[in-house]
Scaffold this active site. Structure first.
Site, short mmCIF file in Angstrom:
data_model
loop_
_atom_site.label_atom_id
_atom_site.label_comp_id
_atom_site.label_asym_id
_atom_site.label_seq_id
_atom_site.Cartn_x
_atom_site.Cartn_y
_atom_site.Cartn_z
N GLU A 144 30.15 50.50 40.19
CA GLU A 144 31.52 49.97 40.07
C GLU A 144 32.09 49.59 41.45
O GLU A 144 32.79 48.58 41.58
CB GLU A 144 32.42 51.03 39.41
CG GLU A 144 33.90 50.69 39.33
CD GLU A 144 34.19 49.46 38.46
OE1 GLU A 144 33.99 49.54 37.26
OE2 GLU A 144 34.63 48.43 39.00
N VAL B 20 31.77 45.82 43.72
CA VAL B 20 32.64 44.64 43.64
C VAL B 20 34.08 45.11 43.50
O VAL B 20 34.38 45.96 42.66
CB VAL B 20 32.30 43.74 42.43
CG1 VAL B 20 33.10 42.44 42.49
CG2 VAL B 20 30.82 43.43 42.37
N LYS C 151 28.67 39.39 45.50
CA LYS C 151 29.55 39.97 44.47
C LYS C 151 29.56 39.12 43.20
O LYS C 151 29.49 39.64 42.09
CB LYS C 151 30.95 40.14 45.03
CG LYS C 151 31.01 41.25 46.10
CD LYS C 151 32.35 41.24 46.83
CE LYS C 151 32.45 42.38 47.84
NZ LYS C 151 33.59 42.18 48.77
N GLY D 138 38.32 49.57 51.54
CA GLY D 138 39.01 50.78 51.96
C GLY D 138 38.18 52.01 51.62
O GLY D 138 37.54 52.08 50.57
#
Lengths: 407, 407
Positions: free
Chosen positions: A124, A127, A201, A299
Site C-alpha cells: 500500500e 504509491v 507508480k 513522509g
C-alpha cells in the site's frame, strides 16, 4: 504474539518501528495479537542504539528464526530487496513493503510467490505514501471494473509546478527550492523531475487495474524540464493549470495504454486543486464513476503507518488477500503503451511565429501572451508528429507539447 | 458456492442483483467462490418478474435455509430492517447493508452481535454511496489514530448550495430543481435539507473514529433553510463558499464533539471544490495527516457495487473484520456533543444595522454587500449566544450564523 523483522533502517524503516511502538495497544487489538519487532537488518553500525540488540547484518538470521511471520522491506531499490523478499516469501513469511521499484518490476512474480507459499505480499505504501489507494482499489472496488486511473503521484514535481504557477519561479529556481527543502534529491533529481518515479507508480496502478504486469519501461514518460512560467501563463488563459499526470486507460480493445507527461488540466478538475507536495489520484470504475483519493504522497510516519496497516492485514488475511490484490505476469510488451486517440494540444514554438506555424496544424488558435504558442483543438499523436515535421520544414522547432487531460 | 439473500428489492436491492450478475466472474474470483442470489424478500408482487421464483414474503424462508451465508439488507429504516438483521446475525449469517439509519442507531449492538455469532456486519455503502470511506478508515488507517473527520456527506444539499452559489437561485427554487431532478424527496425533503441524513452519516463516522457509539440525536444539527444568495455573495467576498459540513473532532480530553451545520469554507480548502451531488470527506490521522475521499455520494449501481464489495469481504474475512471495524455501545450522552472552542463567525442581522450590531460583538468587521452581515474574528459559542441577546436587547435579531471551518 507476532514477530516482525524490518529490512533497512532508514527513514521509513525507523518509522515502522516507531509506529509499532507508539500505537502498540491499538495495533495489537486490530491485529488480534501483539506485534513486536524482533530483528532489524541493516549493515550500518547501530551498536550505540538503544535497540542495538535487535540489529543483524544478515538475512540468514531472520530466515532461520521460525518465530518471524512478517517481514517489512524498506531497503529500497532491487539489488538486495529483490532476493531478500523472494527468500522471505519462499519461506512462507508475509512481506510488506514501501518499495515502488520492487513492485513495479517484480510485482506479478512476488504476488504469485506469496500465493504459492500461503503468505501475503503487500505494498500500500508504494504509491501515495500513507494515502489509502491500493486497498480501496482492489477491495472496495472488488465488484467493479476499473477503466481509468489518472493523477498526480509525484509530490516533488507537483511542489515545483505549484511554485512555478503561483510565484513565477522558473524550473531551475523551483528545483533549487525543492532541493533546499529536502523534497528533491541534490545529486540526481532525475527520478522525480524526469518522471521515472511517477512511471513506477502508475505501472503499479495500471497492473492492478488491468490485471497484467505493466512495466515502467513500456510507459511513455516525460518529465517537467521543458515547462516555463510563460507556458503556465498561457495555460491559465485557457482556464487550465499544468500538472505532471500519470495515467492509465483501458481502450476499446481491453488493452491498457499508459503515460507520464505534463498536461493541461482544466481548473474545474479536482486534480487542478491538488497543490504543493500533495498527491491526488482519480480512479474511474465502470459502476462507481469517479472517485478521488487525496493526501500527502510521502513522509516518514504517514508512509510507515501504511506499512503497519499492511502488517495487520497480512496477519489477518494472509494469502487470501491475493484473491483481489493480484495481477498476472506477462512478457513485457513490445514498444510503448501509447494512446493513439485524438486530443487537444498546447504547442509552444521556437524559431517560427505561432501564427505561421498554425498552417502546419488542423483547426487551432494562436494564444495570447509571451509563449508563442498554439492550441490545437483535436489531433491524433500521429497527426501531431506530422505537423512537427512540417514546422521543422518551415524552419521552426516545437519546443513543448502538452496534451489536454480529458476528464 | 455462496448463497445470498436480498432483503428489500428497491433501487439498491435490485442494483445488488444486477452487479452480482453482471460481474459474476470477477466477483467469483475475488470472493474465492461463485456468489448467487437465492432469495429476495419483498412483500410487493413480483410474480411477473423473470426472477419471480427468487421472491419470498417472509424472512423465515431465509432463516430456515442453511445454505444462505450472507444477507444483503436494503429495506431502509429500522422497523423491519432492525429485527431482520438481528435475526440474521444471531443465526450466524453475515449482513451487508446500505442502511445508514440502522447503523447510526444500532451499529455497536449489531457489530457486537456479529462478533458473538462469528459473522460480519458490514456497511460501507451507508456513507458516501459507492465512495470507499469506511474501509480505508478502519483498515488502511488501522495503525493510526483518527482525530477529526469533516466533510460534505449529503449530495442533495450540496447540489442545492451549488445552484444557489453559481446561478443565484434562492432556497425554494434550488429545492424545486432538486425535486424535479429526483435528488430531493417531493413529499418531505426535511431529512436532506434539515441535515438529519448528514447527522446519521457523521454519527457513523464519529462512532468509527472514536470507538464509541455516537447517536445522531446527540449531534447538534442544522440544515440549509436559512441560507440566502446574499449570504453566498458575502461568503465569496471573504474568499469562502457556504457548504453543509458534517464534522466530528477529538477534543483535548479525548471526547468527541460533532455537528452538522452550514459553514463558511475557504476556497483554498479541497472541500470548497466539491460541487453538485458529489461528496467529499476529509479524514485527519495523527500520523497520516489529511486524506480526502471524493466521489458521488449516491446512485443505484455505485452504491450496489459497494454492497457487493462488502459481500466479498464478508465471505473472506468473516467476524475477523470486526477487529478493526468496531465501536463500543455506550449509554447515549446527555445533551449535545457541542464544541465550545472559539471560531470565526459570519452573522447576518435583521432589524438592526450591522454597523450598530457590531458593538454587541468582540473584534469584528461589517461586510460589504446586500447581506447586512458581520464577520466576528474569534468568539466562543457561549460568547456568540450572549452577543445575540445583546442584539435582541437593541431591537434586532440574528437571522443566520455560520461558523468558519478550520482546516
Amino acid at each position: 504474539m507476532a514477530k516482525v523483522a524490518i529490512l533497512g533502517f532508514g527513514n521509513i524503516g525507523s518509522g515502522v518501528l516507531e509506529v509499532l511502538r507508539r500505537n502498540a495497544e491499538s495495533v495489537a487489538r486490530r491485529a488480534g495479537q501483539p506485534v513486536e519487532v524482533k530483528y532489524i537488518l541493516d549493515v550500518r553500525d547501530f551498536s550505540a542504539s538503544p535497540d542495538a540488540k535487535l540489529f543483524t547484518n544478515t538475512i540468514d538470521t531472520i530466515l532461520a528464526d521460525d518465530e518471524v511471520s512478517v517481514v517489512v522491506e524498506t531497503i529500497g531499490g532491487t539489488r538486495f530487496a529483490y532476493p531478500y523478499v523472494r527468500a522471505c516469501l519462499e519461506s512462507g513469511r508475509s512481506v510488506c513493503t514501501s518499495n515502488k521499484e520492487l513492485v513495479a518490476l517484480h510485482g506479478a512474480e512476488l504476488i504469485a510467490l506469496a500465493k504459492t507459499h500461503g503468505c501475503a505480499f503487500l505494498f500500500e505504501a508504494s504509491v501515495g505514501g500513507g494515502t489509502p489507494l491500493l486497498t480501496p482499489m482492489h477491495q472496495s472496488l472488488a465488484a467493479d471494473v476499473i477503466c481509468e486511473v489518472q493523477g498526480i503521484v509525484n509530490g516533488t514535481t507537483n511542489f515545483m509546478l505549484t511554485k512555478m504557477e503561483k510565484e513565477g519561479l522558473d524550473f531551475d529556481a523551483a528545483l533549487r527550492l525543492a532541493q533546499q527543502l529536502g523534497y528533491a534529491e541534490t545529486k540526481d533529481p532525475g527520478d522525480d523531475v524526469d518522471g521515472r518515479d511517477a512511471a513506477r507508480k502508475i505501472a503499479i496502478l495500471a497492473s492492478l487495474a488491468s490485471g497484467r504486469q505493466v512495466y515502467p519501461q513500456n510507459i511513455p514518460t516525460r518529465g517537467i524540464r521543458g515547462v516555463t512560467p510563460a507556458d503556465m501563463a498561457a495555460a491559465r488563459s485557457l482556464g487550465c493549470v499544468i500538472k505532471l499526470i500519470a495515467w492509465a486507460r483501458r481502450g476499446a480493445d481491453g488493452q491498457f495504454a499508459a503515460g507520464v507527461e505534463p498536461m493541461l488540466v482544466s481548473c474545474a478538475s479536482q486534480l487542478a486543486s491538488c497543490e504543493d507536495v500533495y498527491n491526488a489520484i482519480l480512479v474511474k470504475g465502470e459502476l462507481l464513476g469517479d472517485v478521488l483519493f487525496y493526501g500527502k504522497g510521502a513522509g516518514k510516519l504517514p508512509t510507515a503507518s501504511a506499512v503497519v496497516a499492511d502488517v495487520i492485514e497480512a496477519l489477518k488475511k494472509g494469502a487470501q488477500v491475493h484473491d483481489t490484490l493480484y495481477w498476472r505476469a506477462e512478457t513485457p510488451a513490445e514498444g510503448m503503451l501509447a494512446d493513439p486517440s485524438p486530443a487537444a494540444w498546447y504547442v509552444r514554438l521556437d524559431g517560427l511565429d505561432a501564427a505561421k506555424a498554425a498552417a502546419c496544424y488542423g483547426p487551432c488558435e494562436v494564444l495570447d501572451g509571451a509563449a508563442n504558442a498554439l492550441l490545437v483543438y483535436s489531433a491524433t499523436p500521429a497527426a501531431m508528429t506530422a505537423a512537427e515535421q512540417a514546422v521543422q520544414a518551415a524552419g521552426g522547432t516545437v519546443a513543448l507539447t502538452l496534451k489536454r487531460l480529458t476528464a
